[in-house]
Write a protein that holds these residues in place. Sequence first.
Motif, PDB file in Angstrom:
ATOM      1  N   GLU A  12     -13.533   3.336  49.101  1.00 41.80           N
ATOM      2  CA  GLU A  12     -12.734   4.194  48.225  1.00 41.80           C
ATOM      3  C   GLU A  12     -11.707   3.379  47.440  1.00 41.80           C
ATOM      4  O   GLU A  12     -11.481   3.627  46.261  1.00 41.80           O
TER       5      GLU A  12
ATOM      6  N   ALA B 220     -13.331   1.612  44.599  1.00 39.44           N
ATOM      7  CA  ALA B 220     -13.684   2.573  43.554  1.00 39.44           C
ATOM      8  C   ALA B 220     -12.452   2.928  42.717  1.00 39.44           C
ATOM      9  O   ALA B 220     -12.553   3.112  41.496  1.00 39.44           O
ATOM     10  N   LEU B 221     -11.276   3.029  43.351  1.00 36.80           N
ATOM     11  CA  LEU B 221     -10.037   3.288  42.615  1.00 36.80           C
ATOM     12  C   LEU B 221      -9.737   2.149  41.643  1.00 36.80           C
ATOM     13  O   LEU B 221      -9.298   2.383  40.514  1.00 36.80           O
TER      14      LEU B 221
ATOM     15  N   ASP C  46     -20.927   5.006  48.759  1.00 39.43           N
ATOM     16  CA  ASP C  46     -19.962   4.686  49.803  1.00 39.43           C
ATOM     17  C   ASP C  46     -20.561   3.622  50.715  1.00 39.43           C
ATOM     18  O   ASP C  46     -21.700   3.764  51.182  1.00 39.43           O
TER      19      ASP C  46
ATOM     20  N   HIS D  51     -20.858   9.103  45.978  1.00 37.94           N
ATOM     21  CA  HIS D  51     -19.574   9.779  45.853  1.00 37.94           C
ATOM     22  C   HIS D  51     -19.112   9.699  44.405  1.00 37.94           C
ATOM     23  O   HIS D  51     -19.499   8.790  43.672  1.00 37.94           O
TER      24      HIS D  51
ATOM     25  N   ILE E 291     -15.447   9.729  42.270  1.00 40.54           N
ATOM     26  CA  ILE E 291     -13.991   9.756  42.292  1.00 40.54           C
ATOM     27  C   ILE E 291     -13.547  10.113  40.879  1.00 40.54           C
ATOM     28  O   ILE E 291     -14.145   9.651  39.915  1.00 40.54           O
ATOM     29  N   TYR E 292     -12.552  11.006  40.757  1.00 44.19           N
ATOM     30  CA  TYR E 292     -12.143  11.455  39.430  1.00 44.19           C
ATOM     31  C   TYR E 292     -10.628  11.534  39.337  1.00 44.19           C
ATOM     32  O   TYR E 292      -9.926  11.672  40.332  1.00 44.19           O
TER      33      TYR E 292
ATOM     34  N   TYR F 132      -5.934  11.333  42.276  1.00 44.65           N
ATOM     35  CA  TYR F 132      -7.383  11.260  42.184  1.00 44.65           C
ATOM     36  C   TYR F 132      -8.018  12.263  43.132  1.00 44.65           C
ATOM     37  O   TYR F 132      -7.420  12.666  44.120  1.00 44.65           O
TER      38      TYR F 132
ATOM     39  N   LEU G 240     -11.903  13.178  45.189  1.00 44.77           N
ATOM     40  CA  LEU G 240     -13.138  12.537  45.651  1.00 44.77           C
ATOM     41  C   LEU G 240     -14.157  13.618  45.971  1.00 44.77           C
ATOM     42  O   LEU G 240     -13.865  14.540  46.757  1.00 44.77           O
TER      43      LEU G 240
ATOM     44  N   THR H  68     -17.727  14.397  47.674  1.00 42.29           N
ATOM     45  CA  THR H  68     -18.665  13.828  48.636  1.00 42.29           C
ATOM     46  C   THR H  68     -19.737  14.865  48.911  1.00 42.29           C
ATOM     47  O   THR H  68     -19.525  16.059  48.742  1.00 42.29           O
TER      48      THR H  68
END
Length: 183
Positions: free
Chosen positions: A139, A142-143, A158, A165, A167-168, A175, A177, A179
């Motif tokens: 995670e 991804a950030l 992941d 996944h 992430i937005y 943010y 997530l 899943t």
Amino acid sequence: VSDSLRAYAEDKIGGSVEQLDVGAIACEIVLYREKNPANPNPAICEVTVLMKGHVARVEESEQDMFAAIDVAAAKIARQLRKFKTRVRSKRTKKSEQDVALRSEAAHPETELDLDALMDELAEDEVVRRKQIAYTPLTEEEALVQIDLIGHDFFVFTDRDSGSVHVIYRRSDGGYGLLTPKDE
């Protein structure tokens, strides 16, 4: 693109990338003008910097092409500075090995087909299609990617569960997530 405009873009943006020394593999600068007379900022500068396992991207539009280059250079410098301090300070020996494995599998973004984007399309049509390779990430990684790319969302696999996944960026800050339900 005139020689003076090309030299200006290479000097401003290339200088920012070289000065920060983030290990850039390639830097692509795309300059174009919107043909819509209603657009107050028709000069557009897109900058994509490819690094080992990471991509930083900026798109800026201004009234003048030189101004668009200036703003894009400042934004890409901020992103690369953030990347350099955030990613490199948190790396461990294990994650360095993972980065090396990811960089072998990473694929750079496909080039834009400007002619296709300029054609007028109906509102309910898909205007762009893109194939991506899902790279196993945590995670936190991804950030970092969503900040570097500058998009509102990022799709990744992941590393722990192996599932896809999303992430937005939330409109109220922070943010979110997404899943799969079975996790």
